[in-house]
Each structure stands twice: as structure tokens, then as C-alpha cells.
Design a protein around this motif. Sequence first.
Motif, PDB file in Angstrom:
ATOM      1  N   VAL A 210      61.583  15.376  60.877  1.00  0.00           N
ATOM      2  CA  VAL A 210      62.209  16.680  60.689  1.00  0.00           C
ATOM      3  C   VAL A 210      61.527  17.344  59.499  1.00  0.00           C
ATOM      4  N   VAL A 211      61.063  18.557  59.715  1.00  0.00           N
ATOM      5  CA  VAL A 211      60.407  19.294  58.637  1.00  0.00           C
ATOM      6  C   VAL A 211      61.425  20.254  58.028  1.00  0.00           C
ATOM      7  N   GLY A 212      61.747  20.038  56.758  1.00  0.00           N
ATOM      8  CA  GLY A 212      62.653  20.931  56.053  1.00  0.00           C
ATOM      9  C   GLY A 212      61.848  22.078  55.439  1.00  0.00           C
ATOM     10  N   VAL A 213      62.380  23.280  55.564  1.00  0.00           N
ATOM     11  CA  VAL A 213      61.660  24.459  55.051  1.00  0.00           C
ATOM     12  C   VAL A 213      62.604  25.336  54.236  1.00  0.00           C
ATOM     13  N   GLY A 214      62.121  25.751  53.084  1.00  0.00           N
ATOM     14  CA  GLY A 214      62.825  26.783  52.322  1.00  0.00           C
ATOM     15  C   GLY A 214      61.837  27.903  52.044  1.00  0.00           C
ATOM     16  N   SER A 215      62.356  29.086  51.780  1.00  0.00           N
ATOM     17  CA  SER A 215      61.381  30.159  51.527  1.00  0.00           C
ATOM     18  C   SER A 215      62.038  31.316  50.796  1.00  0.00           C
ATOM     19  N   ALA A 216      61.183  32.143  50.205  1.00  0.00           N
ATOM     20  CA  ALA A 216      61.638  33.429  49.688  1.00  0.00           C
ATOM     21  C   ALA A 216      61.776  34.377  50.873  1.00  0.00           C
ATOM     22  N   ARG A 217      62.583  35.391  50.693  1.00  0.00           N
ATOM     23  CA  ARG A 217      62.765  36.396  51.741  1.00  0.00           C
ATOM     24  C   ARG A 217      61.416  37.031  52.082  1.00  0.00           C
ATOM     25  N   ALA A 238      51.965  13.080  62.380  1.00  0.00           N
ATOM     26  CA  ALA A 238      51.543  13.829  63.568  1.00  0.00           C
ATOM     27  C   ALA A 238      52.508  14.972  63.844  1.00  0.00           C
ATOM     28  N   ALA A 239      51.973  16.152  64.048  1.00  0.00           N
ATOM     29  CA  ALA A 239      52.801  17.306  64.394  1.00  0.00           C
ATOM     30  C   ALA A 239      53.537  17.062  65.717  1.00  0.00           C
ATOM     31  N   GLU A 240      52.941  16.255  66.608  1.00  0.00           N
ATOM     32  CA  GLU A 240      53.592  15.957  67.898  1.00  0.00           C
ATOM     33  C   GLU A 240      54.927  15.243  67.702  1.00  0.00           C
ATOM     34  N   SER A 241      55.111  14.615  66.551  1.00  0.00           N
ATOM     35  CA  SER A 241      56.346  13.869  66.326  1.00  0.00           C
ATOM     36  C   SER A 241      57.440  14.704  65.671  1.00  0.00           C
ATOM     37  N   VAL A 242      57.142  15.986  65.421  1.00  0.00           N
ATOM     38  CA  VAL A 242      58.166  16.818  64.785  1.00  0.00           C
ATOM     39  C   VAL A 242      59.240  17.168  65.809  1.00  0.00           C
ATOM     40  N   ARG A 243      60.473  16.892  65.446  1.00  0.00           N
ATOM     41  CA  ARG A 243      61.609  17.152  66.318  1.00  0.00           C
ATOM     42  C   ARG A 243      62.114  18.570  66.120  1.00  0.00           C
ATOM     43  N   SER A 305      69.318  16.956  58.638  1.00  0.00           N
ATOM     44  CA  SER A 305      69.052  17.046  60.079  1.00  0.00           C
ATOM     45  C   SER A 305      68.601  15.708  60.647  1.00  0.00           C
ATOM     46  N   ALA A 306      67.911  14.932  59.826  1.00  0.00           N
ATOM     47  CA  ALA A 306      67.399  13.651  60.328  1.00  0.00           C
ATOM     48  C   ALA A 306      68.516  12.610  60.441  1.00  0.00           C
ATOM     49  N   GLY A 307      69.671  12.886  59.830  1.00  0.00           N
ATOM     50  CA  GLY A 307      70.833  12.034  60.065  1.00  0.00           C
ATOM     51  C   GLY A 307      70.892  10.806  59.185  1.00  0.00           C
ATOM     52  N   PRO A 308      71.898   9.945  59.466  1.00  0.00           N
ATOM     53  CA  PRO A 308      72.118   8.780  58.629  1.00  0.00           C
ATOM     54  C   PRO A 308      70.873   7.884  58.595  1.00  0.00           C
ATOM     55  N   ARG A 309      70.654   7.270  57.504  1.00  0.00           N
ATOM     56  CA  ARG A 309      69.551   6.326  57.280  1.00  0.00           C
ATOM     57  C   ARG A 309      68.172   6.988  57.369  1.00  0.00           C
ATOM     58  N   ALA A 325      59.408  19.902  53.100  1.00  0.00           N
ATOM     59  CA  ALA A 325      59.506  18.447  52.915  1.00  0.00           C
ATOM     60  C   ALA A 325      59.676  17.840  54.305  1.00  0.00           C
ATOM     61  N   VAL A 326      59.365  16.563  54.449  1.00  0.00           N
ATOM     62  CA  VAL A 326      59.469  15.935  55.764  1.00  0.00           C
ATOM     63  C   VAL A 326      60.314  14.666  55.671  1.00  0.00           C
ATOM     64  N   ALA A 327      61.255  14.542  56.599  1.00  0.00           N
ATOM     65  CA  ALA A 327      62.082  13.339  56.661  1.00  0.00           C
ATOM     66  C   ALA A 327      61.835  12.629  57.987  1.00  0.00           C
ATOM     67  N   ARG A 328      61.967  11.310  57.951  1.00  0.00           N
ATOM     68  CA  ARG A 328      61.843  10.508  59.176  1.00  0.00           C
ATOM     69  C   ARG A 328      63.230   9.974  59.511  1.00  0.00           C
ATOM     70  N   LEU A 329      63.634  10.158  60.752  1.00  0.00           N
ATOM     71  CA  LEU A 329      64.970   9.705  61.128  1.00  0.00           C
ATOM     72  C   LEU A 329      64.947   8.237  61.532  1.00  0.00           C
ATOM     73  N   ALA A 330      66.098   7.614  61.424  1.00  0.00           N
ATOM     74  CA  ALA A 330      66.236   6.237  61.886  1.00  0.00           C
ATOM     75  C   ALA A 330      66.752   6.299  63.318  1.00  0.00           C
ATOM     76  N   PRO A 331      66.016   5.736  64.284  1.00  0.00           N
ATOM     77  CA  PRO A 331      66.494   5.821  65.668  1.00  0.00           C
ATOM     78  C   PRO A 331      67.821   5.098  65.850  1.00  0.00           C
ATOM     79  N   ARG A 332      68.584   5.521  66.854  1.00  0.00           N
ATOM     80  CA  ARG A 332      69.883   4.915  67.135  1.00  0.00           C
ATOM     81  C   ARG A 332      69.801   4.085  68.403  1.00  0.00           C
TER      82      ARG A 332
END
Length: 573
Positions: A210-217, A238-243, A305-309, A325-332
Motif C-alpha cells: 500500500v502506497v501512502g501519499v500526502g500532499s500540498a493542495r 514492484a509497482a505490480e504489487s501495489v494494491r 490501509s495495509a491492516g493489522p500486522r 511511504a510504502v507499507a506491506r500487508l500481512a496476508p490473512r
Amino acid sequence: MIGVVAATATGRAAAATLAAAWPDEVRLLTGQKAADALREAWRTCDAVVSFLAVGATVRVLAPLLGNKTTDPAVVCVDESMAFAVAVLGGHHGANLLAHRLTGVLGCTPVVTTASDQSNVTPLDSYGADLGFTVHNPELLAHVGAAVLSGEPVRLDGAAGWPLPPLPPNVSPEAPGEGHRIIVTDEAERDCMCHDGRFEGALVYRPKSLVVGVGSARGVTAGEVAGLVDEALAAGCLAAESVRCLATADLKADEEGILQVARERGWDVVTHPAEQLSSVEVPNPSEVVRAEVGTPSVAEAAALLSAGPRAELVVEKRKSANATVAVARLAPRGRLSIVGLGPGARDLVTPRAIAALRRAAVVVGLDQYVEQVRDLIRPGTRVITSGLGQEEERARTAVEEASAGHAVALVGSGDAGVYAMASPALEFADAGIDVEGVPGITAATAASNLLGAPLGHDHAYISLSDLHTPWEAIERRVTAAAEGDFTVCFYNPRSRTRDWQLPKALSILAAHRPPDTPVGYVRNATRPDETVTLTTLAELDPARVDMFTVVVVGSSRSRTVAGRFVTPRGYRWA
Ligand code: SAH
């Protein structure tokens, strides 16, 4: 070296196609008499592709047959290029070759060495329902052929993902030099960390980032895209792995962010500032808090967004007007609770079959698992136990799902009716996904054999007092009697529980006439099914056992032409 033999113009054309496709491997022997060419190919090559009939090929080669480990593999392709038949040496190259031929000639491989070939999880849809994509589909045919041929295939990175099973020759223990399948969100780049690591491997991209994004207006899409790419590159991801892209609610209409998401095919997920402010992040900022009410947008939104763990794999990076910033989720893990129906194979629903084939671990009572053994794919881990170990089975299934596996917990009838679903869901926490697959329960299987006894209100009552005090059961029987419900008795009688059914029937008899229809079905839809229709006064409880379900009509139920009918509407007198 593959010797290719043909006798007809079509065969020769196909042989030439093969030679063009595999120039380093193919030796054409098309200029001589077919039988001589076959014999020469047999003598001098590791494998033979024969564009002759199977019979003709076998007749020529029969006198030359030796040992299957040293003889060349032989595949015959028919004149219309419909089939590539692995004739000799299936496990010594012919199966693989038959599959490879399909890639060049478009024919269907015919492989006869193992009965379960067609039952193997197909690689082209491996993980597709989890969002996996194939990074290098050009390798699918080759690695797929190796999987089907029983050759060792090394599988890395799959642990933790609830994937379907692959046959036992595909495993993390297989040697790394041969065929390989890798599940990874790490990009293959010329960076030090992954130098050549994925070369030659079939790579699946999980949707794990999950790619987190913040920005100025007013930030531009170009600036956001540049920073996203930089962040992914920094993490070798890999961009292909972005959810999805994740940001604050405040940014839900930020065109620069939305445009990047549109262009890349990513969803945008937004979170309220107060939720973001509760996420612990490595790089909070008081300046940001003052502006938007949370000390972190990019890191917090990615983690949330990437959830628990989830883990933060790329910390906040900044450009003039954006943060990423980029987070990696833990699969369920996932647990399917699957009802197999009352017994007959054609009463197992297609969805139940799909769930069985989707599971890498099947848990159930030994006799039920045996019933569906042929539906279970090769490589599935089967955990069976005997009668009376419900709690242990339920716990095992949940533990396996919690460990990240795709688990099917199977039960007869509907697995939620006096069965495994409740104990399993009592153990399961929110960390796994659960799906229930309904099955045809004993009561409806039996009622359809008896007629239409359930046409109006009815109650299911289990007469087993192993886990429920008899007083409670008796109270319910009394209530059903007073309420004039049609009653289906499950677990009506066993060798050690023989007085409960007569007692329950006597309670009902006090409230409905002696000629009330009673039907009982033993082993409904199984080979030794018996269906009996009698009355409350005449029922012989000794004919009933634990493979039987008993249906007692209401005071309105009748027997019509030998069929048990409870009318849809009652005219109350
Ligand atoms: N989950 C199962 C019920 C399990 S309790 C279902 O939904 O059908 C076990 C009881 O179910 C048995 O004692 C018997 O009363 C009934 N039963 C299950 N399968 C049956 C069948 N094929 N024919 C008749 N009764 C059956």
C-alpha cells in the motif's frame, strides 16, 4: 537433442516450425523413409517427436525398447496438430515435451502417466483470486509443464498466502538450480540486494503493498508519480504489487493523486485524520499535525490501509509538495466451512467442489473426506480424525488458517447444522477470513424423499444429550409440541441413547392425533437409503438409529397418495 520425424507435407511443415522455434535442440530427420528416420532418432537423440500415428510409431520402435530411464522420450503429434501424445518416457521428458509442443503447435497435451494430472491447480490462475498477477507469463508453459511432469520445482515466497495446493514436486525444498516459482513483491533490478535472484523463475506478484501519499493542495500528478516511483525503487519494490494508494479524507479530491491512481489502475482509499493520528509511525511531524490534524498522512495511511500486522517497508520520502511511504500487508489465512450434503455425489454443490479444490489443507471426519477424496487436488494436506473429535478438528482447522493456509473444514449435510461451523467459529479470531459453503442438510434431503412435510413451520431438535442436558431438550420438545411445529429429530437414537426418542414422541403425542404422519429416512441419498412413512402411534423407535432423521408432522400434516404433506396454509377452525 530432439529428433523430429515426419512423413507427410503437413508433418514436415510442423517439423520445420519446431526447428525454427527450438533451433538449438531440434534435429530434423525428414529427408528419409519415416521408419528409418524414427530408428535413427531413437538411436541418436534424447527425445523424439513423431508426426506419425501412435500405432505406426510404436510398431517401428517396439523391437528397440529397452529401459525407461535410458530410452528416449517419445511424443506423437497427429496430422491435424490437435494432440501431442506422450507415448514413451512420460516422467523422463515426454510429458514435459508434450506440454512444450502445445506452446509452439497449439495442440493439446495428452499425458497418461498419472490419473490426477488434470486435477492440478493451473499455474495461469495461481493466486488470481488473491489478486496475484504473473510477472513473466512467457514462462508459464515451460514451468507449468515441469509441474505436471512431476519434475522438481522450487517454490519460494508462498508461505503465509492462502494459496491453492500445488503437487508435491513443487516445494520450497526442491533444488534451486532447476525450475522455480517465486511469489514476491520485490522488483528485480540490478541492485546489489537482488542480483539475478529471479532469473529464469516464474514470478508472481502478490497485491501486498500500500502506497501512502500526502500532499500540498494542487500537487501535480507528475510530482506524485515521480515520488511514488522513487519510493518503490528505494525499497526495490514492484509497482505490480501495489494494491492501492492511501491518503487522508481531506485528499479524496486531490486531482494529482487521483490521476496517478487512474493511470496506474490503483484504487484510492482515504481515512479520517483522527484515525490516522492514532497510528504509530516512525516519522511524525508537528507541522503536518497543525495543518491537517494528524502528525502523519503517508506513513499512517499506508499502515492503516495495509491492516493489522502491516510493516512499513519504505519510510516517508518528501518532494516539494508530496510525501510517500510504502507499507506491506500481512496476508490473512482463510477458512472455508464446507457442507458436503447428505451423501449423493450430485448433491455436493459446485461451490463446495470449488472450495475443496481451492483448499491447500482439508480437515474433516475421515469418512466424509474419503467420500470426496477424488475431488481434492494433488498436494493438498489432508488432516482427518475420527468420530467425537469435533473440537480438536475445529481447533486444527482454525490453527491452520491462522498460520496463513487456505483451509477447508468439511462436514456432512450443512456444516453449520449440528456440526463443525460453530466450534470452529468459537475458536476463530478476526485475523482470518471465513467463508461458509451451504450444504443440503439431512432434514431437507429426507423431507424431499418423504413428500412435503416441511411446507409450514418446523423445528429441528437434536435428541443427543451428550452436550445438552436432557431437561433443556425436553423443554424444547414440549414447546414444539405446544406450538404444533412439524419436528425434525437429528441424532434421534443410538445404541446408548435409546429412551430419548420414545420420550420425545410421547410428548408430541399428547398434542397431536395418533394418526399424525411420521416419516423417517435412514442414510438419505446414500446407497442403502431407506424411507419409511408411518404414524405417531405406529412408529417403532427400534428401527431408528443415528443414521436416521425422523420427521413428525404437525396436527395439520396428512398422508396424500402415500406422501407426507404439511399444507402451506392452515385454516384455523
Ligand atoms: N450437519 C449434518 C447433521 C449432523 S448431526 C446435516 O446438516 O445433515 C448427525 C445427524 O444428522 C444424524 O444422527 C442423523 O440424524 C442426521 N443425518 C445426517 N445425514 C443423514 C442422512 N444422509 N440420512 C439421514 N440422516 C442423516
